[in-house]
Design a protein around this motif. Structure first.
Motif, PDB file in Angstrom:
ATOM      1  N   TYR B  51       0.835  -1.206   0.000  1.00  0.00           N
ATOM      2  CA  TYR B  51       0.000   0.000   0.000  1.00  0.00           C
ATOM      3  C   TYR B  51       0.868   1.254   0.000  1.00  0.00           C
ATOM      4  O   TYR B  51       0.475   2.290  -0.540  1.00  0.00           O
ATOM      5  CB  TYR B  51      -0.938   0.025   1.213  1.00  0.00           C
ATOM      6  N   LEU B  56      -1.422   4.427  -0.135  1.00  0.00           N
ATOM      7  CA  LEU B  56      -2.797   4.110   0.246  1.00  0.00           C
ATOM      8  C   LEU B  56      -2.908   3.750   1.716  1.00  0.00           C
ATOM      9  O   LEU B  56      -3.905   3.207   2.152  1.00  0.00           O
ATOM     10  CB  LEU B  56      -3.315   2.939  -0.601  1.00  0.00           C
ATOM     11  N   GLN B  59      -3.448   7.965   6.901  1.00  0.00           N
ATOM     12  CA  GLN B  59      -2.484   9.052   6.925  1.00  0.00           C
ATOM     13  C   GLN B  59      -2.008   9.479   8.295  1.00  0.00           C
ATOM     14  O   GLN B  59      -2.050  10.659   8.603  1.00  0.00           O
ATOM     15  CB  GLN B  59      -3.068  10.306   6.258  1.00  0.00           C
ATOM     16  N   GLN B  84      -2.486   9.543  -8.764  1.00  0.00           N
ATOM     17  CA  GLN B  84      -3.889   9.312  -9.103  1.00  0.00           C
ATOM     18  C   GLN B  84      -4.017   8.671 -10.481  1.00  0.00           C
ATOM     19  O   GLN B  84      -4.867   7.823 -10.704  1.00  0.00           O
ATOM     20  CB  GLN B  84      -4.594  10.653  -9.097  1.00  0.00           C
ATOM     21  N   ARG B  87      -2.774   4.912 -10.052  1.00  0.00           N
ATOM     22  CA  ARG B  87      -3.679   4.046  -9.298  1.00  0.00           C
ATOM     23  C   ARG B  87      -4.853   3.599 -10.156  1.00  0.00           C
ATOM     24  O   ARG B  87      -5.504   4.420 -10.799  1.00  0.00           O
ATOM     25  CB  ARG B  87      -4.272   4.805  -8.110  1.00  0.00           C
ATOM     26  N   CYS B 101     -14.802  -4.109   1.195  1.00  0.00           N
ATOM     27  CA  CYS B 101     -14.071  -3.272   0.252  1.00  0.00           C
ATOM     28  C   CYS B 101     -14.912  -2.745  -0.898  1.00  0.00           C
ATOM     29  O   CYS B 101     -14.425  -2.006  -1.733  1.00  0.00           O
ATOM     30  CB  CYS B 101     -12.856  -4.015  -0.292  1.00  0.00           C
TER      31      CYS B 101
END
Lengths: 311, 558
Positions: B51, B56, B59, B84, B87, B101
């Motif tokens: 991740y 990801l 934070q 961005q 991904r 998810c």
């Protein structure tokens, strides 16, 4: 869905009956009556008045005949405004109060939800602390303090807005709407912050980011729907609360709404007026609760599905 | 040049308790068309590492350092806009838990088309058309109908397929699979692994496959990296890892895979012979538990009846461990609950020690409950987070009058000895324990009332392999010590093989086969049992590769 609504409406009947009964006997238990005034009135006159309004009958008989009238949609005559019925008085005050409540609601949603969402996006930073502290102040500050304060600042010192009235001068609806809405804005801010914080930590938000979606799409499309469920559940009762809780603001700003009639009726022991307004507000609260439940169900596909299953 | 070259990747989190070095300087690379498996137990940092590449991770203040060259560009230095674009477009992730998810508020179609709309700038209509196509590719039946369904209308395995479709819809160059099959049953797991491989071959994509299960990895990986405590302790080609194991930790991981072939060290084998003569403690006959499915319509005549348990007859003898296996939805959990009368049964009888439980009043059921206990699957969810170990263990003792206020502490401590928990932990809350320790608490709670029958519903499937082995041994030890009879429900055949004396196989609510563990594994009779057995992955790359060829020929997919 239909079955859900019908069953909720049926559940409301006993609730309303309890409200009616409690109010009916409580107002009569309070000392004084509609015709006891400072001035001395001849006993014969009072007698005649009581006979006219059936107050000379036994209480249970009054109760039954009131229920009967209610069932026919008749709130009865007002005791203090001779010649006018409670229906008329409610119909006269309601549009003003409803308009005030509507603006207040707009204020509450726009300010509250955006503050809450912004705070949730950056928790434990100034972007969180500042709006949330403001919300805390908003919750703590009663409208009878908030109203005069706003009037002082915007009406008297800055002379930007009129200090009172309703629909007489341009902009005279702004201060009452803010005064009434601010407390609810604060509640909504806290609710939407909590809801958004929870949703934004969900795995599916990470999935959305992993797909390479722009952050605003992640927040508005994937986050908001789930995050605002607690807010929506609160909107119904909040709107009903705005309607019935507007009397302080109406008094401060001299607005001829329903709230003022309600308070005056209580002081005057205007039995039918008190009862009528109480029943009317109770009905509204029940209806708005139902409405927000329906919206909350409709927005959540899982619940929508269960309802279709007929559970 | 490798597609992805990670050098000295470091991810640290600053928490209140200090710096957590989740990933502590690891290096690896992946080529196009290749599969790298990263293996390790939970908490080893394998997911965080992957991740971190795409930023990801949640934070909290922390650092991500090192370099990760993807087609020559360093992902770790890239700004948000660049990331961005990468991904979901060049690098896609299949997340572990398909239940959480997917966004529950949006249709799967809407979620599927998003990457296409934002990366490829194509119309909704074309994107939806592509979504239907790819749903078909991952094996969703009637994709044109299902595209408008919400996630909750899919089963776990189907949701996992949706996740895979979502990751593949943009045809990424690198696919990161984070334990994509952990939550699934062996048969579905085999299908999904096969699917990923087929798509990999078709599109020449690189795959990073994160797993705690070496057996799963054996069949699909080209290279394996073993992670422990944020470090890669060993990495190399798959055959080297399995056949020329260097590091002790890898050896330990390989050893803890319950293969079942070897008898457990303290197996109650001597008792086995006598069990066969024991009288049945529990005998179930013609048990049916049916549910109504309202989704097909409002009217009664339209309603489908779901036969979760359909005419099951079964005996469990005194002192026996009966393994009950089957895939999810086969009705094995419902059978367990029906025995304990936790769900209303439709018809049939459940005779426990001479008493039919199906028509007992609650008052007469209470003393029975003391004698029958349950261990649940998820030790995170089945323990009350606001109750300490003491509260959890003392409650059943006091409720059933097995202890008094005075001697309850003593008994709780004895229970903690039984399940291997330190006395000092008595005032701790569940969140202060690891998964394995929590399951020990749950086991302790189940045996606290001195039950005769324990129903264990997937008690180890939420745990890491090394922990699994410990809990299984604990269960075996307790069964012997307290002379327990057990119904052990699991989807994992190797676990059942390790622990059970006899095995019953369920399929679509019916019992298709029962037999002693040895005979069932040696000579399965029913077609479904054979299929189930052949889908178990083994920790042997060469056998796995051979087996997968056979499986494809057999047509596990149906």
């Amino acid at each position: 869905m239909f079955r859900f609504i019908v069953s909720r409406l049926l559940q409301a009947i006993p609730v309303l009956l309890v409200v009616i009964t409690a109010t009916f006997f409580l107002v009569r238990a309070a000392p004084g009556g509609p015709f006891s005034a400072e001035k001395t009135v001849a006993p014969e006159v009072i007698k005649a008045l009581e006979a006219q309004y059936k107050l000379d009958q036994p209480v249970w008989q009054q109760y039954l005949s009131y229920l009967n009238d209610l069932a026919h949609g008749d709130f009865g005559p007002s005791f203090r405004y001779p010649g006018r019925s409670v229906d008329e008085l409610i119909a006269g005050g309601l549009p003003i109060t409803a308009e005030l409540a509507f603006y207040a609601m707009l204020v509450a949603i726009i300010i509250g939800v955006s503050a809450g969402v912004l705070a949730a996006l950056k928790p434990n930073t100034p972007q969180d602390y500042v709006p949330m502290s403001a919300a805390m102040i908003g919750i703590c500050m009663p409208s009878f303090l908030m109203g005069p304060l706003l009037v002082l600042i915007f009406g008297i010192w800055l002379e930007w807005l009129p200090v009172s009235g309703w629909g007489d001068l341009p902009g005279d609806k702004i201060l009452p709407a803010i005064t009434l809405g601010s407390g609810y804005a604060a509640f909504l801010a806290r609710l939407s912050r909590g809801g958004m914080l929870e949703v934004m930590s969900q795995d599916y938000i990470r999935t959305a980011r992993a797909k390479g979606l722009p952050e605003w799409v992640v927040v508005l499309k994937h986050g908001l729907r789930g995050g605002l469920i607690p807010v929506i559940a609160f909107l119904g009762p909040a709107f009903a609360g705005l309607l019935s809780g507007s009397f302080v603001v109406e008094t401060i700003f001299q607005i001829p709404g329903l709230g003022r009639f309600y308070v005056q009726a209580a002081f005057n022991r205007d039995y039918t007026m008190i009862l009528g307004t109480t029943v009317f507000f109770a009905t509204l609260i029940v209806l708005f609760n139902l409405l927000s439940d329906i919206i909350a169900v409709w927005i959540n596909p899982k619940l929508r599905h269960q309802l279709r299953e007929g559970k | 040049m490798p597609l992805l070259e990670v050098d000295n990747l470091t991810t640290h989190f600053h928490t209140r308790e200090g710096v957590v070095k989740a990933v502590d300087g690891i290096s690896f690379c992946v080529n196009r068309g290749e599969t790298l498996a990263i293996v390790g137990e939970s908490g080893s940092g394998k997911s965080v590492a992957c991740y971190s590449l795409l930023k990801l991770i949640p934070q909290p203040p922390g650092i991500i350092a090192g370099s990760a060259l993807f087609e020559g560009n360093d992902l770790l230095q890239a700004d948000d806009k660049t990331l961005q674009k990468i991904r979901g477009n060049d690098i896609a992730i299949i997340f572990q838990d398909p239940m959480t998810c997917l966004n529950p508020y949006l249709t799967v179609g809407e979620q599927l088309i998003e990457p296409l709309i934002y990366h490829r700038n194509i119309s909704r209509k074309d994107a939806t058309y592509r979504a239907i196509e790819i749903l078909g590719e991952v094996g969703i039946v009637e994709p044109e109908k299902r595209v408008g369904s919400y996630p909750h209308e899919f089963s776990g395995g189907m949701r996992q397929r949706v996740m895979i479709a979502m990751a593949l819809i943009t045809e990424p160059k690198l696919l990161i699979c984070d334990e994509p099959t952990t939550a699934l049953d062996v048969t579905i797991q085999a299908q999904i692994l096969e699917l990923v491989k087929v798509l990999q071959r078709k599109r020449n994509i690189a795959v990073i496959f994160i797993s705690h299960d070496l057996a799963v990895v054996a069949g699909i990986a080209d290279n394996v990296a073993v992670m422990k405590d944020g470090l890669i302790v060993e990495q190399g080609p798959v055959d080297d890892i399995f056949y020329h194991t260097q590091h002790d930790y890898t050896k330990k991981l390989l050893a803890s895979i319950p293969e079942g072939a070897k008898p457990p060290p303290n197996s109650p084998l001597p008792a086995n012979t006598s069990i066969t003569e024991n009288k049945p403690l529990l005998s179930i006959s013609h048990l049916k538990t049916h549910f109504h499915d309202y989704s097909s319509g409002w009217l009664k005549r339209n309603q489908k009846v779901i036969k979760a348990v359909d005419d099951v007859s079964l005996n469990i003898k005194q002192g026996e461990i009966l393994g009950l296996v089957g895939e999810s939805g086969s009705g094995k959990s419902t059978l367990g609950r029906s025995i304990l009368q936790l769900v209303p049964v439709t018809s049939g009888s459940v005779v426990f020690d001479g008493t039919d439980l199906t028509n007992l009043s609650p008052a007469r059921m209470k003393p029975m409950r003391r004698r029958m206990q349950m261990i649940f699957q998820d030790p995170y969810a089945s323990l009350n987070p606001r109750m300490t170990v003491f509260d959890t263990l003392a409650e059943p003792l006091l409720y059933h009058g097995l202890a008094t206020r005075k001697n309850v502490t003593e008994q709780v401590l004895a229970l903690m000895d039984d399940v291997g928990l330190a006395h000092a932990a008595i005032r701790k809350y569940p969140h202060e324990f690891s998964g394995g320790q929590r399951q020990r608490i749950a086991v302790g709670r189940a045996i606290s009332t001195k039950p005769e029958l324990v129903i264990a519903d997937e008690p180890v499937s939420a745990l890491d392999v090394t922990i699994q082995a410990q809990i299984l041994d604990l269960i075996l030890e307790l069964v012997e010590k307290h002379n327990l009879t057990m119904l052990f429900i699991s989807h994992d055949l190797s676990v059942v093989r390790y622990i059970a004396d006899r095995i019953a196989v369920m399929h679509h609510g019916k019992l298709v086969e029962t037999g002693s563990t040895e005979s069932l594994f040696a000579a399965p009779q029913h077609e479904y049992t054979k299929r189930l057995l052949s889908a178990i992955p083994v920790a042997d790359p060469a056998r796995e590769r051979k087996r997968q060829v056979e499986l494809t020929q057999l047509g596990v997919d149906n």
